[in-house]
Design an enzyme around this catalytic site. Structure first.
Site, mmCIF file in Angstrom:
data_model
loop_
_atom_site.group_PDB
_atom_site.id
_atom_site.type_symbol
_atom_site.label_atom_id
_atom_site.label_comp_id
_atom_site.label_asym_id
_atom_site.label_seq_id
_atom_site.Cartn_x
_atom_site.Cartn_y
_atom_site.Cartn_z
ATOM 1 C CE LYS A 1 -4.357 -1.568 0.616
ATOM 2 N NZ LYS A 1 -5.551 -1.123 -0.128
ATOM 3 C CG ASP B 1 -3.907 -0.608 -3.688
ATOM 4 O OD1 ASP B 1 -4.197 0.301 -4.492
ATOM 5 O OD2 ASP B 1 -4.726 -1.080 -2.878
ATOM 6 C CD GLU C 1 -5.454 -2.971 -6.191
ATOM 7 O OE1 GLU C 1 -6.501 -2.797 -5.552
ATOM 8 O OE2 GLU C 1 -4.658 -3.903 -5.963
ATOM 9 C CG ASP D 1 -9.639 -1.874 -6.568
ATOM 10 O OD1 ASP D 1 -10.765 -2.416 -6.661
ATOM 11 O OD2 ASP D 1 -9.057 -1.745 -5.485
ATOM 12 C CE LYS E 1 -10.797 -4.695 -4.167
ATOM 13 N NZ LYS E 1 -10.260 -3.505 -3.453
#
Length: 363
Positions: free
Chosen positions: A161, A189, A217, A242, A266
Protein backbone atom coordinates in the site's frame (compact mmCIF):
# COMPACT_ATOMS: atom_id res chain seq x y z
CA UNK A 1 -37.42 -23.45 -2.75
CA UNK A 2 -39.53 -20.48 -1.73
CA UNK A 3 -38.07 -17.68 0.39
CA UNK A 4 -40.14 -17.21 3.55
CA UNK A 5 -38.01 -14.91 5.74
CA UNK A 6 -34.84 -12.80 5.82
CA UNK A 7 -33.04 -11.98 9.05
CA UNK A 8 -30.40 -9.28 9.45
CA UNK A 9 -27.69 -9.43 12.08
CA UNK A 10 -24.16 -8.36 12.82
CA UNK A 11 -20.98 -9.89 14.17
CA UNK A 12 -18.12 -8.14 15.96
CA UNK A 13 -14.81 -8.63 14.19
CA UNK A 14 -11.97 -6.86 16.05
CA UNK A 15 -8.82 -6.54 13.97
CA UNK A 16 -5.49 -7.90 15.12
CA UNK A 17 -3.93 -4.62 13.94
CA UNK A 18 -5.64 -1.28 13.36
CA UNK A 19 -5.10 0.50 10.08
CA UNK A 20 -5.88 3.90 8.59
CA UNK A 21 -8.62 4.24 5.95
CA UNK A 22 -8.55 7.79 4.69
CA UNK A 23 -8.43 9.86 7.89
CA UNK A 24 -10.15 7.20 10.02
CA UNK A 25 -8.36 4.66 12.20
CA UNK A 26 -10.17 1.32 11.77
CA UNK A 27 -10.00 -1.13 14.68
CA UNK A 28 -12.83 -3.48 13.77
CA UNK A 29 -14.95 -4.47 10.80
CA UNK A 30 -18.62 -3.56 10.63
CA UNK A 31 -19.94 -6.84 9.25
CA UNK A 32 -23.63 -7.24 8.49
CA UNK A 33 -24.83 -10.83 8.07
CA UNK A 34 -27.95 -11.84 6.17
CA UNK A 35 -29.77 -15.15 6.63
CA UNK A 36 -32.33 -16.10 3.98
CA UNK A 37 -34.79 -18.82 5.06
CA UNK A 38 -36.76 -21.13 2.78
CA UNK A 39 -39.97 -23.10 3.31
CA UNK A 40 -38.03 -26.38 3.32
CA UNK A 41 -35.75 -25.32 6.17
CA UNK A 42 -32.60 -24.45 4.20
CA UNK A 43 -30.78 -21.24 5.19
CA UNK A 44 -28.53 -19.19 2.94
CA UNK A 45 -25.88 -16.88 4.41
CA UNK A 46 -24.43 -13.67 3.00
CA UNK A 47 -22.58 -10.67 4.38
CA UNK A 48 -21.68 -7.06 3.71
CA UNK A 49 -19.00 -4.80 5.09
CA UNK A 50 -19.25 -1.01 5.39
CA UNK A 51 -16.63 0.93 3.42
CA UNK A 52 -18.09 4.45 3.24
CA UNK A 53 -15.06 5.98 1.52
CA UNK A 54 -15.30 3.49 -1.35
CA UNK A 55 -18.90 2.35 -1.82
CA UNK A 56 -20.51 5.19 0.16
CA UNK A 57 -22.23 2.70 2.46
CA UNK A 58 -22.31 2.68 6.25
CA UNK A 59 -23.49 -0.09 8.53
CA UNK A 60 -26.78 1.76 9.00
CA UNK A 61 -27.35 2.27 5.28
CA UNK A 62 -26.67 -1.41 4.55
CA UNK A 63 -29.21 -2.46 7.17
CA UNK A 64 -31.75 0.04 5.81
CA UNK A 65 -31.27 -1.14 2.22
CA UNK A 66 -31.73 -4.81 3.13
CA UNK A 67 -34.87 -3.97 5.11
CA UNK A 68 -36.21 -2.08 2.10
CA UNK A 69 -35.53 -5.01 -0.23
CA UNK A 70 -36.76 -7.76 2.11
CA UNK A 71 -40.50 -7.62 1.25
CA UNK A 72 -39.66 -7.70 -2.46
CA UNK A 73 -37.70 -10.93 -2.05
CA UNK A 74 -39.89 -12.90 0.34
CA UNK A 75 -42.15 -15.21 -1.66
CA UNK A 76 -39.70 -15.53 -4.55
CA UNK A 77 -38.23 -18.84 -5.68
CA UNK A 78 -34.51 -19.28 -4.93
CA UNK A 79 -33.95 -20.86 -8.35
CA UNK A 80 -34.99 -17.58 -10.00
CA UNK A 81 -31.84 -15.63 -9.10
CA UNK A 82 -31.99 -13.81 -12.43
CA UNK A 83 -35.48 -12.54 -11.68
CA UNK A 84 -34.76 -11.71 -8.04
CA UNK A 85 -31.61 -9.71 -8.84
CA UNK A 86 -33.46 -7.83 -11.58
CA UNK A 87 -36.06 -6.83 -8.99
CA UNK A 88 -33.33 -5.87 -6.51
CA UNK A 89 -31.31 -3.80 -8.97
CA UNK A 90 -34.40 -2.06 -10.37
CA UNK A 91 -35.85 -1.28 -6.94
CA UNK A 92 -32.73 0.32 -5.47
CA UNK A 93 -29.89 2.29 -7.03
CA UNK A 94 -26.33 1.83 -5.76
CA UNK A 95 -26.14 0.15 -2.28
CA UNK A 96 -23.98 -2.56 -3.83
CA UNK A 97 -22.69 -4.04 -0.57
CA UNK A 98 -26.24 -4.55 0.71
CA UNK A 99 -27.18 -6.20 -2.58
CA UNK A 100 -24.07 -8.38 -2.38
CA UNK A 101 -25.12 -9.76 1.01
CA UNK A 102 -28.50 -10.84 -0.38
CA UNK A 103 -26.90 -12.15 -3.56
CA UNK A 104 -24.42 -14.35 -1.62
CA UNK A 105 -27.19 -15.89 0.46
CA UNK A 106 -29.17 -16.69 -2.68
CA UNK A 107 -26.20 -18.36 -4.38
CA UNK A 108 -25.50 -20.27 -1.16
CA UNK A 109 -29.07 -21.58 -1.31
CA UNK A 110 -28.76 -22.34 -5.01
CA UNK A 111 -25.78 -24.58 -4.30
CA UNK A 112 -27.69 -26.28 -1.51
CA UNK A 113 -30.74 -26.82 -3.71
CA UNK A 114 -28.59 -28.72 -6.24
CA UNK A 115 -26.44 -30.36 -3.56
CA UNK A 116 -23.13 -29.06 -4.97
CA UNK A 117 -20.43 -26.63 -3.81
CA UNK A 118 -20.94 -23.13 -5.17
CA UNK A 119 -17.60 -23.13 -6.99
CA UNK A 120 -18.77 -26.11 -9.08
CA UNK A 121 -22.05 -24.38 -9.87
CA UNK A 122 -20.13 -21.30 -11.09
CA UNK A 123 -17.76 -23.16 -13.39
CA UNK A 124 -15.67 -25.60 -11.38
CA UNK A 125 -12.31 -24.91 -13.04
CA UNK A 126 -10.40 -25.78 -9.84
CA UNK A 127 -11.01 -25.84 -6.09
CA UNK A 128 -8.15 -23.69 -4.79
CA UNK A 129 -6.30 -20.47 -5.55
CA UNK A 130 -3.37 -18.58 -4.06
CA UNK A 131 -3.82 -15.11 -2.59
CA UNK A 132 -1.51 -12.18 -2.06
CA UNK A 133 -1.19 -10.52 1.34
CA UNK A 134 -1.36 -6.79 1.91
CA UNK A 135 1.52 -4.88 3.48
CA UNK A 136 -0.20 -1.78 4.81
CA UNK A 137 1.37 1.69 4.73
CA UNK A 138 3.75 2.23 7.66
CA UNK A 139 7.35 3.24 8.19
CA UNK A 140 9.89 1.71 5.82
CA UNK A 141 11.29 -0.46 8.61
CA UNK A 142 7.83 -1.75 9.57
CA UNK A 143 6.86 -2.50 5.98
CA UNK A 144 10.10 -4.39 5.36
CA UNK A 145 9.59 -6.36 8.58
CA UNK A 146 5.97 -7.14 7.72
CA UNK A 147 6.97 -8.24 4.22
CA UNK A 148 9.60 -10.63 5.53
CA UNK A 149 7.14 -12.00 8.10
CA UNK A 150 4.57 -12.64 5.36
CA UNK A 151 7.13 -14.54 3.27
CA UNK A 152 8.03 -16.67 6.29
CA UNK A 153 4.34 -17.58 6.56
CA UNK A 154 4.34 -18.89 3.00
CA UNK A 155 3.18 -15.96 0.87
CA UNK A 156 4.72 -15.56 -2.55
CA UNK A 157 2.82 -12.41 -3.60
CA UNK A 158 2.88 -9.17 -1.61
CA UNK A 159 0.69 -6.12 -2.22
CA UNK A 160 2.26 -2.91 -0.97
CA UNK A 161 0.00 0.00 0.00
CA UNK A 162 1.48 3.31 -1.15
CA UNK A 163 0.18 6.51 -2.76
CA UNK A 164 1.02 9.10 -0.12
CA UNK A 165 4.24 10.73 -1.33
CA UNK A 166 6.18 9.92 -4.49
CA UNK A 167 9.69 9.92 -3.01
CA UNK A 168 8.57 7.95 0.04
CA UNK A 169 6.69 5.46 -2.12
CA UNK A 170 9.73 4.79 -4.31
CA UNK A 171 12.04 4.48 -1.29
CA UNK A 172 9.77 1.97 0.46
CA UNK A 173 9.16 -0.15 -2.61
CA UNK A 174 12.90 -0.22 -3.29
CA UNK A 175 13.73 -1.19 0.30
CA UNK A 176 11.22 -4.05 0.29
CA UNK A 177 12.35 -5.40 -3.08
CA UNK A 178 15.98 -5.40 -1.89
CA UNK A 179 15.02 -7.18 1.35
CA UNK A 180 13.03 -10.07 -0.12
CA UNK A 181 14.26 -13.04 -2.10
CA UNK A 182 13.85 -13.55 -5.82
CA UNK A 183 10.63 -15.18 -6.94
CA UNK A 184 8.41 -13.12 -4.65
CA UNK A 185 5.83 -11.11 -6.61
CA UNK A 186 5.41 -7.44 -5.74
CA UNK A 187 2.11 -5.74 -6.49
CA UNK A 188 1.72 -2.02 -5.80
CA UNK A 189 -1.59 -0.47 -4.72
CA UNK A 190 -1.40 3.32 -5.11
CA UNK A 191 -4.91 3.76 -3.68
CA UNK A 192 -5.79 6.51 -6.20
CA UNK A 193 -2.93 8.53 -4.69
CA UNK A 194 -1.08 9.74 -7.79
CA UNK A 195 -1.85 12.21 -10.57
CA UNK A 196 -1.56 10.75 -14.09
CA UNK A 197 1.77 12.35 -15.09
CA UNK A 198 3.14 11.76 -11.59
CA UNK A 199 2.11 8.10 -11.81
CA UNK A 200 3.95 7.69 -15.11
CA UNK A 201 7.09 9.27 -13.65
CA UNK A 202 6.98 7.04 -10.54
CA UNK A 203 6.29 3.84 -12.47
CA UNK A 204 9.05 4.56 -15.01
CA UNK A 205 11.44 5.13 -12.10
CA UNK A 206 10.47 1.74 -10.64
CA UNK A 207 11.04 0.20 -14.06
CA UNK A 208 14.44 1.88 -14.46
CA UNK A 209 15.45 0.57 -11.04
CA UNK A 210 14.61 -2.94 -12.21
CA UNK A 211 12.28 -3.63 -9.27
CA UNK A 212 10.19 -6.13 -11.24
CA UNK A 213 6.71 -4.95 -10.24
CA UNK A 214 3.94 -7.37 -11.25
CA UNK A 215 1.32 -4.64 -11.66
CA UNK A 216 0.21 -1.26 -10.31
CA UNK A 217 -3.29 -1.08 -8.84
CA UNK A 218 -5.45 2.04 -9.31
CA UNK A 219 -2.72 4.69 -9.63
CA UNK A 220 -5.17 7.58 -10.20
CA UNK A 221 -8.60 8.69 -8.96
CA UNK A 222 -11.46 6.31 -9.62
CA UNK A 223 -13.36 8.82 -11.77
CA UNK A 224 -10.33 9.69 -13.91
CA UNK A 225 -10.72 7.06 -16.62
CA UNK A 226 -8.83 9.22 -19.11
CA UNK A 227 -5.99 9.56 -16.61
CA UNK A 228 -5.96 5.81 -16.09
CA UNK A 229 -5.66 5.30 -19.83
CA UNK A 230 -2.82 7.86 -19.99
CA UNK A 231 -0.87 5.89 -17.39
CA UNK A 232 -1.55 2.54 -19.07
CA UNK A 233 -0.43 3.88 -22.44
CA UNK A 234 2.83 5.40 -21.15
CA UNK A 235 4.36 2.64 -18.99
CA UNK A 236 5.48 -0.93 -19.58
CA UNK A 237 4.20 -2.21 -16.22
CA UNK A 238 0.67 -3.58 -16.25
CA UNK A 239 -2.05 -1.40 -14.72
CA UNK A 240 -5.02 -2.81 -12.78
CA UNK A 241 -8.32 -0.94 -12.47
CA UNK A 242 -9.92 -1.30 -9.03
CA UNK A 243 -12.02 1.57 -7.70
CA UNK A 244 -12.78 2.58 -11.30
CA UNK A 245 -14.88 -0.59 -11.57
CA UNK A 246 -17.94 -0.32 -9.31
CA UNK A 247 -20.29 -2.55 -11.29
CA UNK A 248 -21.08 -3.78 -14.81
CA UNK A 249 -21.71 -0.30 -16.35
CA UNK A 250 -18.38 1.15 -15.18
CA UNK A 251 -16.63 -2.11 -16.05
CA UNK A 252 -18.05 -1.86 -19.57
CA UNK A 253 -16.57 1.65 -19.96
CA UNK A 254 -13.15 0.52 -18.72
CA UNK A 255 -13.17 -2.56 -20.95
CA UNK A 256 -14.57 -0.81 -24.04
CA UNK A 257 -11.96 1.95 -23.85
CA UNK A 258 -9.15 -0.50 -23.02
CA UNK A 259 -7.88 1.81 -20.28
CA UNK A 260 -6.30 -0.91 -18.09
CA UNK A 261 -4.50 -4.21 -18.54
CA UNK A 262 -6.26 -5.95 -15.64
CA UNK A 263 -9.52 -5.55 -13.72
CA UNK A 264 -10.14 -6.18 -10.04
CA UNK A 265 -13.57 -7.59 -9.25
CA UNK A 266 -14.94 -7.15 -5.73
CA UNK A 267 -18.34 -8.37 -4.56
CA UNK A 268 -18.92 -5.36 -2.32
CA UNK A 269 -18.38 -2.98 -5.24
CA UNK A 270 -20.13 -4.96 -7.96
CA UNK A 271 -23.26 -5.90 -5.99
CA UNK A 272 -22.56 -9.60 -5.56
CA UNK A 273 -21.81 -12.66 -7.63
CA UNK A 274 -24.55 -12.04 -10.19
CA UNK A 275 -22.96 -8.78 -11.32
CA UNK A 276 -19.39 -10.01 -10.76
CA UNK A 277 -20.03 -12.78 -13.28
CA UNK A 278 -21.19 -10.19 -15.81
CA UNK A 279 -17.96 -8.22 -15.31
CA UNK A 280 -15.85 -11.34 -15.63
CA UNK A 281 -17.62 -12.40 -18.82
CA UNK A 282 -17.10 -8.98 -20.43
CA UNK A 283 -13.41 -9.03 -19.53
CA UNK A 284 -12.95 -12.64 -20.61
CA UNK A 285 -14.61 -11.96 -23.96
CA UNK A 286 -12.16 -9.12 -24.66
CA UNK A 287 -9.16 -11.07 -23.28
CA UNK A 288 -8.64 -8.79 -20.29
CA UNK A 289 -7.46 -10.73 -17.26
CA UNK A 290 -9.15 -10.33 -13.90
CA UNK A 291 -8.28 -10.51 -10.22
CA UNK A 292 -10.73 -11.28 -7.44
CA UNK A 293 -10.32 -8.77 -4.62
CA UNK A 294 -12.03 -7.99 -1.35
CA UNK A 295 -12.72 -5.17 1.08
CA UNK A 296 -12.69 -6.23 4.75
CA UNK A 297 -15.06 -9.18 4.62
CA UNK A 298 -15.21 -12.09 7.05
CA UNK A 299 -14.91 -15.68 5.82
CA UNK A 300 -18.48 -15.49 4.48
CA UNK A 301 -17.61 -12.94 1.81
CA UNK A 302 -14.17 -14.42 1.20
CA UNK A 303 -15.68 -17.88 0.59
CA UNK A 304 -18.17 -16.41 -1.89
CA UNK A 305 -15.46 -14.42 -3.70
CA UNK A 306 -13.06 -17.37 -3.76
CA UNK A 307 -15.83 -19.61 -5.13
CA UNK A 308 -15.99 -17.42 -8.23
CA UNK A 309 -12.23 -16.97 -8.42
CA UNK A 310 -11.49 -20.71 -8.56
CA UNK A 311 -14.40 -21.42 -10.88
CA UNK A 312 -13.18 -19.25 -13.75
CA UNK A 313 -10.16 -20.06 -15.89
CA UNK A 314 -9.25 -16.43 -16.67
CA UNK A 315 -9.34 -15.30 -13.01
CA UNK A 316 -5.58 -15.48 -12.74
CA UNK A 317 -4.99 -13.70 -9.43
CA UNK A 318 -6.68 -13.15 -6.11
CA UNK A 319 -6.29 -10.69 -3.26
CA UNK A 320 -8.40 -12.33 -0.55
CA UNK A 321 -6.34 -11.99 2.61
CA UNK A 322 -8.68 -10.18 5.02
CA UNK A 323 -9.45 -13.34 7.01
CA UNK A 324 -5.97 -12.97 8.52
CA UNK A 325 -6.67 -9.51 9.91
CA UNK A 326 -9.12 -10.70 12.58
CA UNK A 327 -8.36 -11.82 16.11
CA UNK A 328 -10.67 -14.81 15.80
CA UNK A 329 -12.70 -16.70 13.20
CA UNK A 330 -16.47 -16.45 13.81
CA UNK A 331 -17.40 -18.64 10.85
CA UNK A 332 -17.65 -22.43 11.14
CA UNK A 333 -17.08 -24.04 7.75
CA UNK A 334 -16.45 -22.20 4.51
CA UNK A 335 -13.08 -21.73 2.83
CA UNK A 336 -9.92 -23.12 4.34
CA UNK A 337 -6.64 -21.19 4.17
CA UNK A 338 -3.22 -22.78 4.52
CA UNK A 339 -0.23 -20.57 3.81
CA UNK A 340 -1.27 -18.49 0.81
CA UNK A 341 -3.70 -21.08 -0.58
CA UNK A 342 -7.48 -20.83 -0.27
CA UNK A 343 -9.31 -24.13 -0.74
CA UNK A 344 -13.07 -24.32 -1.17
CA UNK A 345 -15.13 -26.89 0.77
CA UNK A 346 -16.89 -29.78 -0.94
CA UNK A 347 -20.11 -29.17 0.99
CA UNK A 348 -23.14 -27.68 -0.83
CA UNK A 349 -23.29 -23.93 -1.36
CA UNK A 350 -20.71 -21.96 0.59
CA UNK A 351 -20.27 -24.82 3.03
CA UNK A 352 -20.80 -22.52 6.01
CA UNK A 353 -22.26 -24.36 8.98
CA UNK A 354 -22.62 -21.67 11.63
CA UNK A 355 -22.01 -17.96 12.27
CA UNK A 356 -20.84 -17.53 15.86
CA UNK A 357 -21.86 -14.38 17.72
CA UNK A 358 -24.70 -13.56 15.28
CA UNK A 359 -26.76 -10.76 16.84
CA UNK A 360 -30.08 -10.28 15.12
CA UNK A 361 -31.09 -6.70 14.36
CA UNK A 362 -34.82 -6.37 14.86
CA UNK A 363 -37.02 -4.17 12.78
Amino acid sequence: MEIVDIKIGEIDLPLSKSYTRGCIVVKESEEIVVKVFTECGEVGVGSAVATPNITGETKESIIGAIRYLRPLIIGQKVENIEGIMKIVNKALMFNNSAKAAIDMALYDLMGKSFGVPLYKLLGGHQNSISTSITINFASTEEMVSNALEAIMKGYSSLKLKVGYDAATDIARITAIRKAIRKGINLRIDANQGWRPKEAVKIIRTLEDLGLDIEFIEQPVKAWDVEGLQYVTDHVATEILADESVLGPPSAFKVIKSNVADLISIKLMKSGGLHNAIKIYDMADTTDIRTMMGCMLESKIGITAAASLAVAKINMIQSDLDTMFTYNSDHIIGGANISGDTITLPEKPGLGIEEVLGFKEIKG
